[in-house]
Motif scaffolding. Structure first.
Motif, PDB file in Angstrom:
ATOM      1  N   ASP A   4       0.824  -1.202   0.000  1.00 37.38           N
ATOM      2  CA  ASP A   4       0.000   0.000   0.000  1.00 37.38           C
ATOM      3  C   ASP A   4       0.861   1.256   0.000  1.00 37.38           C
ATOM      4  O   ASP A   4       2.059   1.208   0.324  1.00 37.38           O
ATOM      5  N   ASP A   5       0.261   2.366  -0.355  1.00 43.58           N
ATOM      6  CA  ASP A   5       0.949   3.649  -0.258  1.00 43.58           C
ATOM      7  C   ASP A   5       1.386   3.885   1.191  1.00 43.58           C
ATOM      8  O   ASP A   5       0.687   3.497   2.147  1.00 43.58           O
ATOM      9  N   ALA A   6       2.530   4.547   1.342  1.00 48.24           N
ATOM     10  CA  ALA A   6       3.033   4.956   2.664  1.00 48.24           C
ATOM     11  C   ALA A   6       3.072   3.791   3.645  1.00 48.24           C
ATOM     12  O   ALA A   6       2.577   3.879   4.774  1.00 48.24           O
ATOM     13  N   SER A   7       3.676   2.680   3.208  1.00 50.84           N
ATOM     14  CA  SER A   7       3.718   1.467   4.028  1.00 50.84           C
ATOM     15  C   SER A   7       4.985   1.329   4.861  1.00 50.84           C
ATOM     16  O   SER A   7       4.993   0.578   5.841  1.00 50.84           O
ATOM     17  N   PHE A   8       6.055   2.041   4.472  1.00 57.52           N
ATOM     18  CA  PHE A   8       7.352   1.806   5.114  1.00 57.52           C
ATOM     19  C   PHE A   8       7.974   3.106   5.613  1.00 57.52           C
ATOM     20  O   PHE A   8       7.868   4.150   4.964  1.00 57.52           O
ATOM     21  N   ILE A  65       9.329   3.429  -5.104  1.00 56.71           N
ATOM     22  CA  ILE A  65      10.033   3.640  -3.841  1.00 56.71           C
ATOM     23  C   ILE A  65       9.430   4.826  -3.094  1.00 56.71           C
ATOM     24  O   ILE A  65       9.186   4.765  -1.879  1.00 56.71           O
ATOM     25  N   SER A  66       9.163   5.895  -3.818  1.00 58.44           N
ATOM     26  CA  SER A  66       8.563   7.082  -3.211  1.00 58.44           C
ATOM     27  C   SER A  66       7.152   6.799  -2.724  1.00 58.44           C
ATOM     28  O   SER A  66       6.759   7.228  -1.637  1.00 58.44           O
ATOM     29  N   ARG A  67       6.390   6.063  -3.515  1.00 57.71           N
ATOM     30  CA  ARG A  67       4.987   5.802  -3.175  1.00 57.71           C
ATOM     31  C   ARG A  67       4.857   5.022  -1.873  1.00 57.71           C
ATOM     32  O   ARG A  67       3.997   5.334  -1.035  1.00 57.71           O
ATOM     33  N   VAL A  68       5.692   4.008  -1.671  1.00 58.84           N
ATOM     34  CA  VAL A  68       5.521   3.153  -0.502  1.00 58.84           C
ATOM     35  C   VAL A  68       6.199   3.723   0.747  1.00 58.84           C
ATOM     36  O   VAL A  68       6.005   3.204   1.846  1.00 58.84           O
ATOM     37  N   CYS A  69       6.982   4.796   0.586  1.00 61.38           N
ATOM     38  CA  CYS A  69       7.630   5.423   1.736  1.00 61.38           C
ATOM     39  C   CYS A  69       6.652   6.365   2.440  1.00 61.38           C
ATOM     40  O   CYS A  69       5.946   7.144   1.792  1.00 61.38           O
ATOM     41  N   LYS A  70       6.618   6.312   3.749  1.00 59.16           N
ATOM     42  CA  LYS A  70       5.728   7.170   4.520  1.00 59.16           C
ATOM     43  C   LYS A  70       6.205   8.619   4.485  1.00 59.16           C
ATOM     44  O   LYS A  70       7.402   8.879   4.382  1.00 59.16           O
ATOM     45  N   PRO A  71       5.305   9.585   4.581  1.00 64.54           N
ATOM     46  CA  PRO A  71       5.727  10.968   4.787  1.00 64.54           C
ATOM     47  C   PRO A  71       6.602  11.076   6.034  1.00 64.54           C
ATOM     48  O   PRO A  71       6.269  10.513   7.077  1.00 64.54           O
ATOM     49  N   GLY A  72       7.715  11.749   5.894  1.00 64.48           N
ATOM     50  CA  GLY A  72       8.680  11.824   6.984  1.00 64.48           C
ATOM     51  C   GLY A  72       9.649  10.664   7.013  1.00 64.48           C
ATOM     52  O   GLY A  72      10.581  10.646   7.820  1.00 64.48           O
ATOM     53  N   GLY A  73       9.439   9.689   6.123  1.00 64.52           N
ATOM     54  CA  GLY A  73      10.305   8.520   6.073  1.00 64.52           C
ATOM     55  C   GLY A  73      11.599   8.794   5.334  1.00 64.52           C
ATOM     56  O   GLY A  73      11.791   9.853   4.728  1.00 64.52           O
ATOM     57  N   TYR A 123      13.073  15.513  -3.103  1.00 67.89           N
ATOM     58  CA  TYR A 123      12.941  15.608  -1.661  1.00 67.89           C
ATOM     59  C   TYR A 123      14.201  16.225  -1.052  1.00 67.89           C
ATOM     60  O   TYR A 123      15.244  16.347  -1.706  1.00 67.89           O
ATOM     61  N   GLU A 124      14.103  16.552   0.213  1.00 63.42           N
ATOM     62  CA  GLU A 124      15.253  17.063   0.956  1.00 63.42           C
ATOM     63  C   GLU A 124      16.358  16.011   1.000  1.00 63.42           C
ATOM     64  O   GLU A 124      16.120  14.832   1.314  1.00 63.42           O
ATOM     65  N   VAL A 125      17.578  16.433   0.665  1.00 64.01           N
ATOM     66  CA  VAL A 125      18.736  15.548   0.781  1.00 64.01           C
ATOM     67  C   VAL A 125      19.217  15.591   2.224  1.00 64.01           C
ATOM     68  O   VAL A 125      19.718  16.612   2.702  1.00 64.01           O
ATOM     69  N   PHE A 168      26.562   7.728  -1.977  1.00 66.48           N
ATOM     70  CA  PHE A 168      25.573   7.345  -0.966  1.00 66.48           C
ATOM     71  C   PHE A 168      24.690   8.558  -0.707  1.00 66.48           C
ATOM     72  O   PHE A 168      25.196   9.659  -0.450  1.00 66.48           O
ATOM     73  N   VAL A 169      23.385   8.373  -0.774  1.00 68.82           N
ATOM     74  CA  VAL A 169      22.479   9.501  -0.586  1.00 68.82           C
ATOM     75  C   VAL A 169      21.246   9.052   0.198  1.00 68.82           C
ATOM     76  O   VAL A 169      20.724   7.953  -0.009  1.00 68.82           O
ATOM     77  N   MET A 170      20.811   9.931   1.121  1.00 65.02           N
ATOM     78  CA  MET A 170      19.594   9.683   1.892  1.00 65.02           C
ATOM     79  C   MET A 170      18.642  10.854   1.672  1.00 65.02           C
ATOM     80  O   MET A 170      19.040  12.017   1.829  1.00 65.02           O
ATOM     81  N   PHE A 171      17.410  10.549   1.330  1.00 65.21           N
ATOM     82  CA  PHE A 171      16.361  11.549   1.158  1.00 65.21           C
ATOM     83  C   PHE A 171      15.330  11.400   2.270  1.00 65.21           C
ATOM     84  O   PHE A 171      14.993  10.282   2.669  1.00 65.21           O
ATOM     85  N   ARG A 172      14.811  12.535   2.730  1.00 68.58           N
ATOM     86  CA  ARG A 172      13.689  12.508   3.669  1.00 68.58           C
ATOM     87  C   ARG A 172      12.431  12.951   2.921  1.00 68.58           C
ATOM     88  O   ARG A 172      12.357  14.059   2.395  1.00 68.58           O
ATOM     89  N   LYS A 173      11.437  12.077   2.894  1.00 75.01           N
ATOM     90  CA  LYS A 173      10.176  12.411   2.238  1.00 75.01           C
ATOM     91  C   LYS A 173       9.410  13.423   3.093  1.00 75.01           C
ATOM     92  O   LYS A 173       9.254  13.202   4.305  1.00 75.01           O
ATOM     93  N   PRO A 174       8.949  14.502   2.520  1.00 77.77           N
ATOM     94  CA  PRO A 174       8.274  15.534   3.336  1.00 77.77           C
ATOM     95  C   PRO A 174       6.966  15.035   3.942  1.00 77.77           C
ATOM     96  O   PRO A 174       6.303  14.146   3.404  1.00 77.77           O
TER      97      PRO A 174
END
Length: 244
Positions: free
Chosen positions: A98-102, A124-132, A165-167, A237-243
């Motif tokens: 589902d959307d925002a599952s992880f 990847i973006s779809r299944v990541c939770k906001p703030g994830g 998204y924010e790096v 190596f990069v980490m993004f935070r989903k808003p």
């Protein structure tokens, strides 16, 4: 297409080599691919244990980084093939979640092998939770591998634009020394694998190959320390935070 069929001699050599030199992600400094992973594994050991919640590992392989998610409530691995994956997903298929599952989505050394990258990044973006957190790593200066499924490379600037998204973290790994050594040792390894005769020669010269790789890896690390250009890195190596 690369021939992945392993002969009896090849299997024996691989098993002997792994016993002596380690197996990913626990390679020893005399493994010819040690410099391929030493910076990445160090970063993953620092970053991944801090992440919590549900984790999705995209392109999980045999799940080498599962032990690093000590604070995860659940760890799920997907891949296009493999016995260790919890879900087998076709390259262009929608992820079965589902959307925002992880809370965390991880994809290490996967991006370069994805043909339809916008689709996979979208999933990847779809299944990541906001703030994830979305964690990616991939090579930059590196030889073609996994042929014919090797499609792209990204600089640090391209990496920062893969998702809107924010790096959170962006790290260029390695330098001139490790890049040259990685390419040299990989070239020698591929050259030795060219035919039966050279593969036999490779097996016979193993006692020389191991100390040679140790010396070369040490030289690569040393040269990295005096490379101030920050332009000859071999991995990103990069980490993004989903808003929210």
């Amino acid at each position: 297409m690369e021939n992945n069929q392993e002969s009896r001699l090849g299997r024996l050599y691989r098993q002997t080599y792994e016993a002596l030199c380690g197996k990913h992600p626990h390679l020893r400094p005399w493994h010819f691919q040690w410099l391929d992973t030493v910076y990445l594994v160090r970063t993953l050991k620092l970053r991944l244990p801090q992440l919590t919640g549900r984790v999705l590992d995209v392109g999980c392989g045999d799940k080498p980084y599962r032990p690093l998610f000590a604070q995860a409530t659940e760890y799920v691995g997907i891949d296009v093939a493999g016995r260790e994956a919890d879900y087998i997903v076709a390259p262009d298929a929608v992820f079965p979640f589902d959307d925002a599952s992880f809370d965390v989505v991880l994809a290490t050394q996967v991006v370069e092998h994805v043909e339809n990258l916008p689709h996979t990044l979208g999933e990847i973006s779809r299944v990541c939770k906001p703030g994830g957190m979305i964690v990616l790593s991939f090579p930059f200066l590196y030889n073609e591998h996994g042929s014919p499924y090797d499609f792209q490379r990204f600089t640090k600037h391209g990496a920062a634009r893969l998702l809107p998204y924010e790096v959170h973290t962006l790290e260029c790994q390695g330098g001139f020394g490790s890049t040259v050594v990685i390419l040299t040792l990989n070239w020698l390894e591929n050259s030795f694998n060219a035919n039966k005769l050279t593969r036999l020669l490779k097996a016979l010269t193993l006692p020389l190959w191991i100390p040679f790789c140790l010396v070369m890896n040490g030289l690569g690390l040393l040269l990295d320390q005096i490379d101030w250009t920050e332009k000859f890195y071999n991995n990103v190596f990069v980490m993004f935070r989903k808003p929210l």
